[in-house]
Design a protein around this motif. Structure first.
Motif, short mmCIF file in Angstrom:
data_model
loop_
_atom_site.label_atom_id
_atom_site.label_comp_id
_atom_site.label_asym_id
_atom_site.label_seq_id
_atom_site.Cartn_x
_atom_site.Cartn_y
_atom_site.Cartn_z
N GLY A 30 0.81 -1.20 0.00
CA GLY A 30 0.00 0.00 0.00
C GLY A 30 0.85 1.26 0.00
N PHE A 31 0.16 2.38 0.12
CA PHE A 31 0.83 3.68 0.04
C PHE A 31 1.22 4.11 1.45
CE2 PHE A 31 1.36 8.19 -0.73
CZ PHE A 31 1.95 8.20 -1.98
N GLY A 32 2.31 3.53 1.99
CA GLY A 32 2.77 3.86 3.33
C GLY A 32 3.79 4.97 3.33
N ALA A 33 4.59 5.02 4.42
CA ALA A 33 5.60 6.07 4.56
C ALA A 33 6.64 5.98 3.45
CB ALA A 33 6.25 5.98 5.94
N ALA A 34 7.07 4.75 3.15
CA ALA A 34 8.08 4.57 2.11
C ALA A 34 7.55 5.05 0.76
CB ALA A 34 8.49 3.11 2.03
N GLY A 35 6.29 4.75 0.49
CA GLY A 35 5.69 5.18 -0.76
C GLY A 35 5.57 6.69 -0.84
N LEU A 36 5.25 7.31 0.30
CA LEU A 36 5.12 8.77 0.34
C LEU A 36 6.46 9.44 0.04
CD1 LEU A 36 3.09 11.06 0.95
CD2 LEU A 36 3.89 10.99 3.33
N VAL A 37 7.52 8.91 0.66
CA VAL A 37 8.86 9.46 0.43
C VAL A 37 9.26 9.26 -1.03
CG1 VAL A 37 11.30 9.20 0.98
CG2 VAL A 37 9.60 9.17 2.81
N TRP A 38 8.94 8.07 -1.57
CA TRP A 38 9.29 7.77 -2.96
C TRP A 38 8.59 8.72 -3.92
CZ3 TRP A 38 13.03 4.69 -4.72
CH2 TRP A 38 13.04 4.35 -6.08
N MET A 39 7.30 8.97 -3.65
CA MET A 39 6.54 9.86 -4.52
C MET A 39 7.08 11.29 -4.43
SD MET A 39 4.35 8.36 -6.38
CE MET A 39 3.44 9.80 -6.92
N PHE A 40 7.44 11.72 -3.22
CA PHE A 40 7.98 13.07 -3.10
C PHE A 40 9.29 13.21 -3.86
CE2 PHE A 40 10.83 16.14 -1.10
CZ PHE A 40 10.07 17.29 -1.19
N LEU A 41 10.16 12.22 -3.74
CA LEU A 41 11.43 12.26 -4.46
C LEU A 41 11.21 12.30 -5.97
CD1 LEU A 41 13.59 9.75 -2.37
CD2 LEU A 41 13.81 12.25 -2.44
N PHE A 42 10.22 11.52 -6.42
CA PHE A 42 9.91 11.51 -7.85
C PHE A 42 9.41 12.88 -8.31
CE2 PHE A 42 6.52 11.03 -11.09
CZ PHE A 42 7.32 10.66 -12.15
N TYR A 43 8.46 13.43 -7.56
CA TYR A 43 7.92 14.75 -7.90
C TYR A 43 9.04 15.79 -7.88
CZ TYR A 43 2.85 14.04 -8.09
OH TYR A 43 1.59 13.68 -8.47
N PHE A 44 9.90 15.73 -6.85
CA PHE A 44 10.97 16.70 -6.72
C PHE A 44 11.92 16.64 -7.93
CE2 PHE A 44 15.42 17.44 -5.45
CZ PHE A 44 15.35 18.80 -5.18
N CYS A 45 12.33 15.44 -8.31
CA CYS A 45 13.24 15.29 -9.44
C CYS A 45 12.60 15.75 -10.74
CB CYS A 45 13.71 13.84 -9.56
SG CYS A 45 14.81 13.32 -8.22
N GLN A 46 11.33 15.42 -10.93
CA GLN A 46 10.62 15.85 -12.13
C GLN A 46 10.53 17.37 -12.20
OE1 GLN A 46 10.36 13.80 -14.60
NE2 GLN A 46 8.30 13.01 -14.65
N TYR A 47 10.12 17.97 -11.09
CA TYR A 47 10.00 19.44 -11.07
C TYR A 47 11.36 20.09 -11.23
CZ TYR A 47 5.04 19.75 -9.90
OH TYR A 47 3.68 19.69 -9.95
N ALA A 48 12.40 19.52 -10.61
CA ALA A 48 13.73 20.11 -10.72
C ALA A 48 14.18 20.15 -12.18
CB ALA A 48 14.72 19.30 -9.87
N VAL A 49 13.95 19.06 -12.90
CA VAL A 49 14.34 19.00 -14.31
C VAL A 49 13.52 19.99 -15.14
CG1 VAL A 49 14.20 17.56 -16.38
CG2 VAL A 49 15.21 16.65 -14.29
N ILE A 50 12.20 19.99 -14.93
CA ILE A 50 11.32 20.86 -15.73
C ILE A 50 11.61 22.33 -15.46
CG2 ILE A 50 8.92 21.56 -16.05
CD1 ILE A 50 8.17 18.61 -15.49
N VAL A 51 11.72 22.70 -14.18
CA VAL A 51 11.96 24.10 -13.84
C VAL A 51 13.34 24.54 -14.33
CG1 VAL A 51 12.22 25.74 -11.94
CG2 VAL A 51 10.41 24.02 -11.85
N PHE A 52 14.34 23.68 -14.18
CA PHE A 52 15.68 24.03 -14.64
C PHE A 52 15.69 24.30 -16.14
CE2 PHE A 52 19.90 22.92 -16.26
CZ PHE A 52 20.71 23.71 -15.44
N CYS A 53 15.05 23.43 -16.91
CA CYS A 53 15.01 23.62 -18.36
C CYS A 53 14.16 24.82 -18.75
CB CYS A 53 14.48 22.35 -19.04
SG CYS A 53 15.63 20.95 -18.96
#
Length: 280
Positions: free
Chosen positions: A56-79
């Motif tokens: 399920g969507f536990g603490a590990a999943g929450l951290v994983w999703m945040f890291l994914f969102y962060f990396c995606q936004y970092a790439v998009i905003v940087f470009c």
């Protein structure tokens, strides 16, 4: 309202003329698209291999999703910042290169990463609201807040690359600038979105119809048409991103510095109500 839409359309056309004069600006959205796909693969493969969401969507999943969102936004905003920086050089009469844009964005990497963390947090919260199937009102509120956030951050890229300030102050300044230019920002962004949305929809429908007809003649021909249609859709997406960047750069330059870019001389930018340049 009609005058504002017509005025914004003139500004969009001027932005397209700038883009035609420097097609290298198209490379920034292309790099962004390639990088975001790489980020998706980087997170997707370990996600299935490590079974992150197996329980399920536990603490590990929450951290994983945040890291994914962060990396995606970092790439998009940087470009996006690199694109806007290059567009600003072009608007000033220069001839920017891909290196110029990315160097300018790299100089502001701290603020960009800080904003990416903020955007990732907001993005996750809005996603949770929109996915709340138990409460339609929360879904509706999430959609409305998403639109408001998109408009409030419309000028974030030019602010980040032009001002030596942190991400929170950049957000506040973007919001203040939006108060003076909300009409043109909204009409321009919506106009670009609607125009390209209609083009993409038409291309998609035509592509499906052609593939269906071609399949009756040859499977190879149908595949070839499908690939060409997909490439055309990608090209339209790149054009839309590049045009948004040029439009935001031009609008920011006038609102923030009171300077009408040469490519926009004679257009109603300077006479637009609600777009008086900053005096402080």
């Amino acid at each position: 309202m009609k005058e504002r839409l017509l005025r914004s359309w003139e500004l969009v056309k001027a932005s397209a003329a700038v883009l035609r004069s420097d097609r290298e600006l198209m490379l920034f959205p292309l790099v962004s698209m390639a990088a975001t796909l790489l980020v998706m693969l980087t997170f997707a493969v370990p996600m299935f291999g490590w079974r992150v969401f197996e329980n399920g969507f536990g603490a590990a999943g929450l951290v994983w999703m945040f890291l994914f969102y962060f990396c995606q936004y970092a790439v998009i905003v940087f470009c996006n910042c690199a694109l806007v920086a290059a567009a600003m050089i072009r608007l000033e009469g220069g001839d920017p290169t891909l290196k110029d844009g990315f160097q300018a964005a790299l100089q502001r990497i701290g603020a960009i990463l800080g904003y990416a963390a903020i955007a990732a947090t907001v993005g996750m919260l809005l996603r949770a609201m929109r996915d709340n199937e138990r409460n339609p009102l929360v879904q509706l509120l999430g959609g409305g807040l998403g639109v408001a956030w998109t408009m409030a951050t419309f000028l974030m890229a030019p602010v980040l690359v032009s001002e030596q300030i942190g991400p929170f102050e950049a957000l506040r300044k973007s919001g203040r600038l939006l108060q003076r230019t909300w009409g043109e920002a909204a009409a321009g962004a919506v106009g670009i979105g609607l125009a390209f949305g209609a083009l993409m929809l038409g291309l998609g429908v035509a592509g499906v119809a052609l593939v269906w007809l071609a399949a009756k003649v040859s499977v190879a021909l149908a595949v070839a048409i499908a690939v060409l249609a997909a490439l055309a859709l990608v090209l339209l997406g790149l054009l839309k991103s590049a045009l948004n960047g040029v439009y935001a750069a031009a609008l920011f330059r006038y609102i923030s510095h009171g300077e009408t870019p040469p490519a926009f001389q004679g257009l109603p930018m300077a006479q637009a109500p609600g777009t008086e340049p900053a005096t402080t």
